[in-house]
Design a protein around this motif. Structure first.
Motif, PDB file in Angstrom:
ATOM      1  N   CYS A  22      34.501  41.700   9.117  1.00 30.73           N
ATOM      2  CA  CYS A  22      33.456  40.879   8.189  1.00 30.73           C
ATOM      3  C   CYS A  22      32.530  41.943   7.754  1.00 30.73           C
ATOM      4  O   CYS A  22      31.957  42.738   8.206  1.00 30.73           O
ATOM      5  CB  CYS A  22      32.720  39.803   9.102  1.00 30.73           C
ATOM      6  SG  CYS A  22      31.684  38.930   8.243  1.00 30.73           S
ATOM      7  N   LEU A  24      29.786  41.239   6.448  1.00 32.88           N
ATOM      8  CA  LEU A  24      28.553  40.794   6.543  1.00 32.88           C
ATOM      9  C   LEU A  24      27.961  41.017   7.979  1.00 32.88           C
ATOM     10  O   LEU A  24      26.633  41.437   8.194  1.00 32.88           O
ATOM     11  CB  LEU A  24      28.141  39.521   6.108  1.00 32.88           C
ATOM     12  CG  LEU A  24      28.453  39.195   4.508  1.00 32.88           C
ATOM     13  CD1 LEU A  24      28.470  37.838   4.386  1.00 32.88           C
ATOM     14  CD2 LEU A  24      27.332  39.716   3.777  1.00 32.88           C
ATOM     15  N   CYS A  25      28.685  40.933   9.127  1.00 32.42           N
ATOM     16  CA  CYS A  25      28.364  40.763  10.444  1.00 32.42           C
ATOM     17  C   CYS A  25      29.284  41.766  11.135  1.00 32.42           C
ATOM     18  O   CYS A  25      28.676  42.046  12.531  1.00 32.42           O
ATOM     19  CB  CYS A  25      28.197  39.488  11.152  1.00 32.42           C
ATOM     20  SG  CYS A  25      29.783  38.785  11.333  1.00 32.42           S
ATOM     21  N   LEU A  35      35.766  38.803   5.846  1.00 29.32           N
ATOM     22  CA  LEU A  35      34.724  38.063   6.013  1.00 29.32           C
ATOM     23  C   LEU A  35      35.213  37.063   7.089  1.00 29.32           C
ATOM     24  O   LEU A  35      36.476  36.730   7.146  1.00 29.32           O
ATOM     25  CB  LEU A  35      34.598  37.222   4.684  1.00 29.32           C
ATOM     26  CG  LEU A  35      33.302  36.608   4.394  1.00 29.32           C
ATOM     27  CD1 LEU A  35      32.220  37.577   4.050  1.00 29.32           C
ATOM     28  CD2 LEU A  35      33.532  35.554   3.166  1.00 29.32           C
ATOM     29  N   CYS A  39      30.369  33.506   8.329  1.00 31.25           N
ATOM     30  CA  CYS A  39      29.801  34.033   7.336  1.00 31.25           C
ATOM     31  C   CYS A  39      30.245  33.390   6.166  1.00 31.25           C
ATOM     32  O   CYS A  39      29.222  32.836   5.165  1.00 31.25           O
ATOM     33  CB  CYS A  39      29.775  35.444   7.341  1.00 31.25           C
ATOM     34  SG  CYS A  39      28.804  36.498   8.428  1.00 31.25           S
ATOM     35  N   GLU A  42      28.543  30.125   5.646  1.00 39.34           N
ATOM     36  CA  GLU A  42      27.103  30.274   5.153  1.00 39.34           C
ATOM     37  C   GLU A  42      26.922  30.314   3.762  1.00 39.34           C
ATOM     38  O   GLU A  42      25.754  30.297   3.308  1.00 39.34           O
ATOM     39  CB  GLU A  42      26.564  31.364   5.958  1.00 39.34           C
ATOM     40  CG  GLU A  42      25.928  30.931   7.382  1.00 39.34           C
ATOM     41  CD  GLU A  42      24.880  31.771   7.831  1.00 39.34           C
ATOM     42  OE1 GLU A  42      23.824  31.946   7.264  1.00 39.34           O
ATOM     43  OE2 GLU A  42      25.319  32.733   9.088  1.00 39.34           O
ATOM     44  N   PRO A  86      24.259  34.565   1.584  1.00 37.35           N
ATOM     45  CA  PRO A  86      24.620  36.155   1.687  1.00 37.35           C
ATOM     46  C   PRO A  86      25.601  36.538   0.648  1.00 37.35           C
ATOM     47  O   PRO A  86      26.077  37.621   0.473  1.00 37.35           O
ATOM     48  CB  PRO A  86      25.159  36.309   2.955  1.00 37.35           C
ATOM     49  CG  PRO A  86      25.970  34.877   3.362  1.00 37.35           C
ATOM     50  CD  PRO A  86      25.062  33.817   2.517  1.00 37.35           C
TER      51      PRO A  86
END
Ligand SMILES: [Zn+2]
Ligand SMILES: [Zn+2]
Length: 240
Positions: A22, A24-25, A35, A39, A42, A86
Motif C-alpha cells: 500500500c 499510503l500505509c 493500495l 486505505c 477511506e 487520502p
C-alpha cells in the motif's frame, strides 16, 4: 485471451518478486494494486452529486444551483471520487512526483467505480501542451484514460484534441483568470473525424474551466453529446 494469460502470469511473477504494498500505509496491497483495502475504503467517494457537473452535494440532484444559473457546455459528468485526503496524496505523487505506480492505482480505482448508464463512442483525454509534456514526461489524463477506455471497451485517442498554446497552471489562478488562461488554447487536429458522442477525460475537475473550453471546441466541430469524466471532483470550486 492469450494476452490475459500473459498479464496474469506477469502479475503472479511480480507479486512473488515484489509483493504489492500500500502506497499510503505500507500494509500488503490488494491483488494487482499498490493500495490496501482499508486505505481504499477511506478514499472519499462522490456518491451524491450534481448529475450535470459532478459537484459534491448532500443529496444527488439533476442540476445544482450553479448549473441552474449557467448550464455548462457539456451534457453529463462522471467523477467517482471527491478530491480530498487520502486521494490527494496519491494524485500529487502521480502528477508532480513522477510516481506512475500511484497513477496505476488511481486508474484501477476508477475502473472499479460504478459506471455511468451510457458510454460514449470515443474518449479524448484533456491534452497537455508539448512543452508541459516534455517537462512532466507523460500526460496524467492520458495515463488514466487509456486503461479506463480499455476496461470500458471505448477507444481512446490523444492525437485529435490538441493544446495549441501553453498555459499557466490553473491551480495558481482565480476563476476569471482561469477562463482567460485557457480561452483558445485547444484545437482539433486537421481532418479529425469525431463521433456524435464523446467523453473528455481529466484527472481532477476543479472549476471545470478547462473541460468547458475543450467541450466548446468539440461542440463547434459538431459533437452532439459531450460527457466530462474526471477521477475526482473538488468539493468547492477553487479550493484546490
Ligand atoms: Zn493502506
Ligand atoms: Zn452542477
Amino acid at each position: 485471451m492469450h494476452k490475459d494469460v500473459l498479464i496474469d502470469g506477469w502479475h503472479a511473477w511480480r507479486a512473488w518478486l515484489l509483493p504489492w504494498r500500500c502506497q499510503l500505509c505500507g500494509a500488503p496491497g490488494m491483488a494487482g494494486m499498490d493500495l490496501c483495502a482499508d486505505c481504499a475504503a477511506e478514499l472519499p467517494r462522490n456518491r451524491s452529486c450534481c448529475a450535470r457537473c459532478a459537484l459534491p452535494l448532500a443529496l444527488p440532484t439533476a442540476l445544482c444551483g450553479q448549473c441552474q444559473r449557467k448550464a455548462p457546455p457539456w451534457d453529463a459528468a462522471w467523477a467517482p471520487f471527491r478530491y480530498g485526503w487520502p486521494l490527494d496524496r496519491l494524485e500529487s505523487r502521480f502528477k508532480f512526483g513522477r510516481d506512475l505506480a500511484a497513477g496505476r492505482s488511481l486508474a484501477r480505482l476508477w475502473q472499479d467505480a460504478p459506471r455511468p448508464a451510457s458510454l460514449p463512442s470515443l474518449i479524448l483525454p484533456v491534452p497537455l501542451h508539448r512543452s508541459r509534456l516534455r517537462q512532466r514526461g507523460y500526460n496524467q489524463a492520458l495515463e488514466l484514460a487509456r486503461p479506463l477506455g480499455h476496461a470500458l471497451g471505448v477507444p481512446v485517442r490523444h492525437d485529435l484534441l490538441l493544446r495549441t498554446r501553453a498555459t499557466t497552471a490553473q491551480s495558481e489562478l482565480d476563476a476569471p483568470a482561469r477562463r482567460r488562461n485557457v480561452r483558445g488554447a485547444f484545437a482539433l487536429a486537421a481532418r479529425a473525424q469525431l463521433p456524435a458522442d464523446v467523453a473528455l477525460v481529466d484527472d481532477v475537475m476543479t472549476t471545470g474551466t478547462t473541460l468547458a473550453e475543450c467541450a466548446r471546441v468539440l461542440r463547434r466541430a459538431g459533437v452532439v453529446t459531450i460527457a466530462v469524466w474526471a477521477l475526482a471532483r473538488a468539493p468547492i470550486p477553487g479550493s484546490r
